[in-house]
Scaffold this motif. Structure first.
Motif, mmCIF file in Angstrom:
data_model
loop_
_atom_site.group_PDB
_atom_site.id
_atom_site.type_symbol
_atom_site.label_atom_id
_atom_site.label_comp_id
_atom_site.label_asym_id
_atom_site.label_seq_id
_atom_site.Cartn_x
_atom_site.Cartn_y
_atom_site.Cartn_z
ATOM 1 N N GLY A 124 0.794 -1.216 0.000
ATOM 2 C CA GLY A 124 0.000 0.000 0.000
ATOM 3 C C GLY A 124 0.829 1.270 0.000
ATOM 4 N N ARG A 125 2.072 1.177 -0.453
ATOM 5 C CA ARG A 125 2.953 2.348 -0.480
ATOM 6 C C ARG A 125 2.959 2.964 -1.877
ATOM 7 N NH1 ARG A 125 8.133 -0.386 2.392
ATOM 8 N NH2 ARG A 125 7.158 -0.824 4.399
ATOM 9 N N THR A 126 2.947 4.276 -1.911
ATOM 10 C CA THR A 126 3.086 4.988 -3.181
ATOM 11 C C THR A 126 4.570 5.052 -3.537
ATOM 12 O OG1 THR A 126 3.352 7.153 -2.156
ATOM 13 C CG2 THR A 126 1.072 6.431 -2.647
ATOM 14 N N GLU A 127 4.845 5.417 -4.772
ATOM 15 C CA GLU A 127 6.246 5.607 -5.177
ATOM 16 C C GLU A 127 6.896 6.655 -4.286
ATOM 17 O OE1 GLU A 127 6.932 6.661 -9.268
ATOM 18 O OE2 GLU A 127 6.386 4.676 -9.974
ATOM 19 N N ARG A 128 6.175 7.727 -4.053
ATOM 20 C CA ARG A 128 6.715 8.834 -3.242
ATOM 21 C C ARG A 128 7.054 8.355 -1.832
ATOM 22 N NH1 ARG A 128 3.467 13.182 -0.764
ATOM 23 N NH2 ARG A 128 4.967 14.682 0.014
ATOM 24 N N GLN A 129 6.147 7.614 -1.211
ATOM 25 C CA GLN A 129 6.384 7.112 0.145
ATOM 26 C C GLN A 129 7.596 6.176 0.185
ATOM 27 O OE1 GLN A 129 2.510 5.379 0.647
ATOM 28 N NE2 GLN A 129 1.803 7.022 2.019
ATOM 29 N N GLN A 130 7.685 5.305 -0.797
ATOM 30 C CA GLN A 130 8.798 4.350 -0.826
ATOM 31 C C GLN A 130 10.116 5.066 -1.100
ATOM 32 O OE1 GLN A 130 8.572 1.311 0.173
ATOM 33 N NE2 GLN A 130 10.681 0.724 -0.251
ATOM 34 N N ALA A 131 10.085 6.043 -1.990
ATOM 35 C CA ALA A 131 11.295 6.811 -2.296
ATOM 36 C C ALA A 131 11.793 7.533 -1.049
ATOM 37 C CB ALA A 131 11.023 7.790 -3.432
ATOM 38 N N GLN A 132 10.887 8.141 -0.313
ATOM 39 C CA GLN A 132 11.278 8.831 0.930
ATOM 40 C C GLN A 132 11.890 7.840 1.910
ATOM 41 O OE1 GLN A 132 7.602 10.724 2.130
ATOM 42 N NE2 GLN A 132 8.246 12.704 1.277
ATOM 43 N N ARG A 133 11.291 6.696 2.021
ATOM 44 C CA ARG A 133 11.787 5.658 2.929
ATOM 45 C C ARG A 133 13.227 5.250 2.568
ATOM 46 N NH1 ARG A 133 9.206 1.681 6.171
ATOM 47 N NH2 ARG A 133 10.237 -0.331 6.056
ATOM 48 N N LEU A 134 13.526 5.258 1.269
ATOM 49 C CA LEU A 134 14.852 4.870 0.794
ATOM 50 C C LEU A 134 15.833 6.040 0.726
ATOM 51 C CD1 LEU A 134 13.646 2.546 -2.086
ATOM 52 C CD2 LEU A 134 15.026 1.811 -0.131
ATOM 53 N N GLY A 135 15.321 7.255 0.835
ATOM 54 C CA GLY A 135 16.171 8.436 0.733
ATOM 55 C C GLY A 135 16.573 8.733 -0.701
ATOM 56 N N ILE A 136 15.688 8.418 -1.649
ATOM 57 C CA ILE A 136 15.940 8.706 -3.057
ATOM 58 C C ILE A 136 14.748 9.466 -3.622
ATOM 59 C CG2 ILE A 136 17.458 6.706 -3.403
ATOM 60 C CD1 ILE A 136 15.119 5.209 -4.662
ATOM 61 N N SER A 137 14.886 9.972 -4.831
ATOM 62 C CA SER A 137 13.777 10.712 -5.432
ATOM 63 C C SER A 137 12.756 9.743 -6.027
ATOM 64 C CB SER A 137 14.298 11.651 -6.527
ATOM 65 O OG SER A 137 14.728 10.892 -7.642
ATOM 66 N N GLY A 138 11.530 10.245 -6.208
ATOM 67 C CA GLY A 138 10.478 9.452 -6.827
ATOM 68 C C GLY A 138 10.858 8.967 -8.218
#
Length: 137
Positions: A26-40
């Motif tokens: 249920g994670r968006t690209e934006r949420q996952q990118a933030q979690r990884l410390g990278i851009s969308g």
């Protein structure tokens, strides 16, 4: 490891495992990118690279970790390795014995089929007792 065994039976999702698992969480690209410390856009390109078989193992390992997944890298032979080696040894034996049989037939001394089979079997066994690396020259 039943979950892994189940996954082995299925083809890889056309959109890739990274995207499938991210969406299942249920994670968006934006949420996952933030979690990884990278851009969308970087995450999007990485997910696309995985779907297209162009991702590196290091990159895939990092992204899998961000999904709290373990990367399992495996080569699974389609058939037993010993069968492959025996097949190769037999092919060499057939070639060698066949060459001798051809020469003998030119001299009207070709051995019978049963004798040729025995010679192929014997030569195959000899090759298998030797160094297997010699079979692949």
């Amino acid at each position: 490891m039943p979950a892994f065994a189940d996954m082995m039976k299925r083809p890889r999702p056309s959109r890739g495992w990274l995207k499938l698992i991210r969406e299942a969480l249920g994670r968006t690209e934006r949420q996952q990118a933030q979690r990884l410390g990278i851009s969308g856009p970087t995450l999007h390109k990485s997910e696309q690279s995985e779907a297209d078989d162009r991702i590196t193992l290091g990159q895939l390992r990092k992204l899998a970790d961000g999904l709290d997944c373990e990367l399992v890298y495996a080569l699974v032979p389609r058939r037993p390795l010993t069968d492959m080696v025996e097949e190769r040894a037999r092919a060499i034996a057939i070639e060698e014995v066949g060459g001798v049989a051809h020469t003998m037939s030119l001299e009207d001394q070709r051995p019978g089929a049963a004798r040729l089979r025995k010679q192929v079997d014997r030569r195959t066994e000899e090759l298998l007792r030797g160094r297997w690396s010699d079979l692949w020259r």
